[in-house]
Design a protein around this motif. Structure first.
Motif, PDB file in Angstrom:
ATOM      1  N   ILE A  52       0.935  -1.179  -0.078  1.00 24.67           N
ATOM      2  CA  ILE A  52       0.033   0.050   0.044  1.00 24.67           C
ATOM      3  C   ILE A  52       0.949   1.324   0.045  1.00 24.67           C
ATOM      4  CG2 ILE A  52      -0.055   0.417   2.542  1.00 24.67           C
ATOM      5  CD1 ILE A  52      -3.466   0.724   1.818  1.00 24.67           C
ATOM      6  N   GLY A  53       0.276   2.414  -0.401  1.00 25.58           N
ATOM      7  CA  GLY A  53       1.030   3.544  -0.433  1.00 25.58           C
ATOM      8  C   GLY A  53       0.903   4.327   0.789  1.00 25.58           C
ATOM      9  N   ALA A  54       1.980   5.258   1.170  1.00 21.19           N
ATOM     10  CA  ALA A  54       1.673   5.992   2.485  1.00 21.19           C
ATOM     11  C   ALA A  54       0.947   7.020   2.777  1.00 21.19           C
ATOM     12  CB  ALA A  54       3.494   6.563   2.623  1.00 21.19           C
ATOM     13  N   ASP A  55       0.229   7.366   1.432  1.00 24.13           N
ATOM     14  CA  ASP A  55      -0.732   8.453   1.445  1.00 24.13           C
ATOM     15  C   ASP A  55      -2.088   7.781   1.812  1.00 24.13           C
ATOM     16  OD1 ASP A  55       1.075  10.592   1.470  1.00 24.13           O
ATOM     17  OD2 ASP A  55       0.980  10.554  -0.848  1.00 24.13           O
ATOM     18  N   ALA A  56      -2.187   6.486   1.655  1.00 26.96           N
ATOM     19  CA  ALA A  56      -3.644   5.870   1.680  1.00 26.96           C
ATOM     20  C   ALA A  56      -4.121   6.130   2.989  1.00 26.96           C
ATOM     21  CB  ALA A  56      -3.583   4.295   1.482  1.00 26.96           C
ATOM     22  N   SER A  57      -5.514   6.079   3.002  1.00 36.03           N
ATOM     23  CA  SER A  57      -6.170   6.502   4.451  1.00 36.03           C
ATOM     24  C   SER A  57      -6.100   4.904   5.383  1.00 36.03           C
ATOM     25  CB  SER A  57      -7.542   6.877   3.962  1.00 36.03           C
ATOM     26  OG  SER A  57      -8.385   5.610   3.576  1.00 36.03           O
ATOM     27  N   LEU A  58      -6.419   5.130   6.514  1.00 39.34           N
ATOM     28  CA  LEU A  58      -6.517   3.912   7.269  1.00 39.34           C
ATOM     29  C   LEU A  58      -7.543   3.034   6.958  1.00 39.34           C
ATOM     30  CD1 LEU A  58      -5.618   5.348  11.060  1.00 39.34           C
ATOM     31  CD2 LEU A  58      -4.292   4.820   9.017  1.00 39.34           C
ATOM     32  N   ASP A  59      -8.748   3.697   6.464  1.00 38.87           N
ATOM     33  CA  ASP A  59      -9.789   2.827   5.831  1.00 38.87           C
ATOM     34  C   ASP A  59      -9.434   2.003   4.643  1.00 38.87           C
ATOM     35  OD1 ASP A  59     -11.624   3.491   8.236  1.00 38.87           O
ATOM     36  OD2 ASP A  59     -12.552   4.930   6.955  1.00 38.87           O
ATOM     37  N   GLU A  60      -8.679   2.407   3.743  1.00 40.47           N
ATOM     38  CA  GLU A  60      -8.176   1.873   2.603  1.00 40.47           C
ATOM     39  C   GLU A  60      -7.173   0.885   3.051  1.00 40.47           C
ATOM     40  OE1 GLU A  60      -8.166   5.479  -0.483  1.00 40.47           O
ATOM     41  OE2 GLU A  60      -6.593   5.407   0.718  1.00 40.47           O
ATOM     42  N   ALA A  61      -6.464   0.980   3.914  1.00 39.64           N
ATOM     43  CA  ALA A  61      -5.591   0.151   4.489  1.00 39.64           C
ATOM     44  C   ALA A  61      -6.247  -1.012   5.073  1.00 39.64           C
ATOM     45  CB  ALA A  61      -4.382   0.664   5.471  1.00 39.64           C
ATOM     46  N   ASN A  62      -7.259  -0.879   5.904  1.00 42.42           N
ATOM     47  CA  ASN A  62      -7.988  -2.016   6.470  1.00 42.42           C
ATOM     48  C   ASN A  62      -8.780  -2.780   5.468  1.00 42.42           C
ATOM     49  OD1 ASN A  62      -9.153  -3.303   8.832  1.00 42.42           O
ATOM     50  ND2 ASN A  62     -10.792  -2.339   8.477  1.00 42.42           N
ATOM     51  N   GLN A  63      -9.406  -2.196   4.396  1.00 40.93           N
ATOM     52  CA  GLN A  63     -10.148  -2.849   3.200  1.00 40.93           C
ATOM     53  C   GLN A  63      -9.025  -3.570   2.523  1.00 40.93           C
ATOM     54  OE1 GLN A  63     -13.444  -2.936   3.109  1.00 40.93           O
ATOM     55  NE2 GLN A  63     -13.314  -1.926   4.851  1.00 40.93           N
ATOM     56  N   SER A  64      -8.018  -3.072   2.462  1.00 43.42           N
ATOM     57  CA  SER A  64      -6.775  -4.004   1.578  1.00 43.42           C
ATOM     58  C   SER A  64      -6.743  -5.166   2.290  1.00 43.42           C
ATOM     59  CB  SER A  64      -5.601  -3.039   1.308  1.00 43.42           C
ATOM     60  OG  SER A  64      -4.771  -3.655   0.363  1.00 43.42           O
TER      61      SER A  64
END
Length: 199
Positions: A52-64
């Motif tokens: 994942i990229g460093a600029d992604a949101s926490l929700d995007e990280a969790n979904q990923s």
């Protein structure tokens, strides 16, 4: 002028009345504490790394993580250079809450870069040591570090350090036959140790 190709349909076979079974080729093998450590390592030359990229949101990280069935993502920058790692604990634990309180901001404003473990704070295992180790060594290493994951590094043909694999406490537990119902690392290790003690 191109020729018209006449594609014929394939013949169909009936499913056997005696039963048709699924292959278990992708199921990892059952192991014991004395099994070679490589049997419980996720080989990243065979399976793509979850990034994942460093600029992604926490929700995007969790979904990923949910979509990929993993609890750790490599945070990458340009040319796939690792900037850090982020886990479900980093995203869903108390770290985001503490940061939002200190900065007086909202959780939705936080990015992966805010909660990840930077690469200069990440320790890894060397593949040379892993090749000589057994599952019990990996469990002990994870427990002493208080971590659910360990990264394995080696060198590419060009002499660059590369991530070759990853150990996951939950993956080891599954291969040991432990049913893990919790994200709590301490409880995971208690269950693993109980199985090892019975072996």
């Amino acid at each position: 002028m191109s020729e018209t190709i006449d594609y014929q349909p394939l013949h169909k076979a009936p499913i056997s009345a005696r039963g048709c079974y699924l292959l278990e080729a992708f199921n990892p093998p059952a192991v014991t504490a004395d099994s070679p450590a490589l049997l419980v390592m996720t080989d990243l030359s065979q399976m793509p790394s979850a990034t994942i990229g460093a600029d992604a949101s926490l929700d995007e990280a969790n979904q990923s993580m949910l979509a990929r069935g993993v609890r750790l993502l490599f945070v990458v920058g340009e040319a796939n250079v690792i900037a850090g790692v982020v886990t479900t604990v980093d995203v869903l634990g108390e770290k985001p809450l503490l940061i939002t309180q200190n900065r007086q901001t909202r959780r939705s404003d936080l990015r992966v870069a805010d909660v990840m473990v930077p690469v200069d704070q990440v320790e890894a295992l060397r593949i040379e040591d892993v090749k000589k180790a057994n599952v019990g060594n990996i469990v002990t290493t994870l427990k002493l570090d208080g971590r659910a994951h360990a990264i394995v590094v080696g060198e590419s043909k060009e002499g660059r350090q590369v991530v070759l694999g990853i150990f996951s406490a939950s993956q080891i537990a599954r291969q040991l036959g432990v049913q893990i119902q919790t994200h709590e690392t301490a409880r995971t290790f208690a269950e693993i140790e109980a199985v090892i003690a019975r072996a």
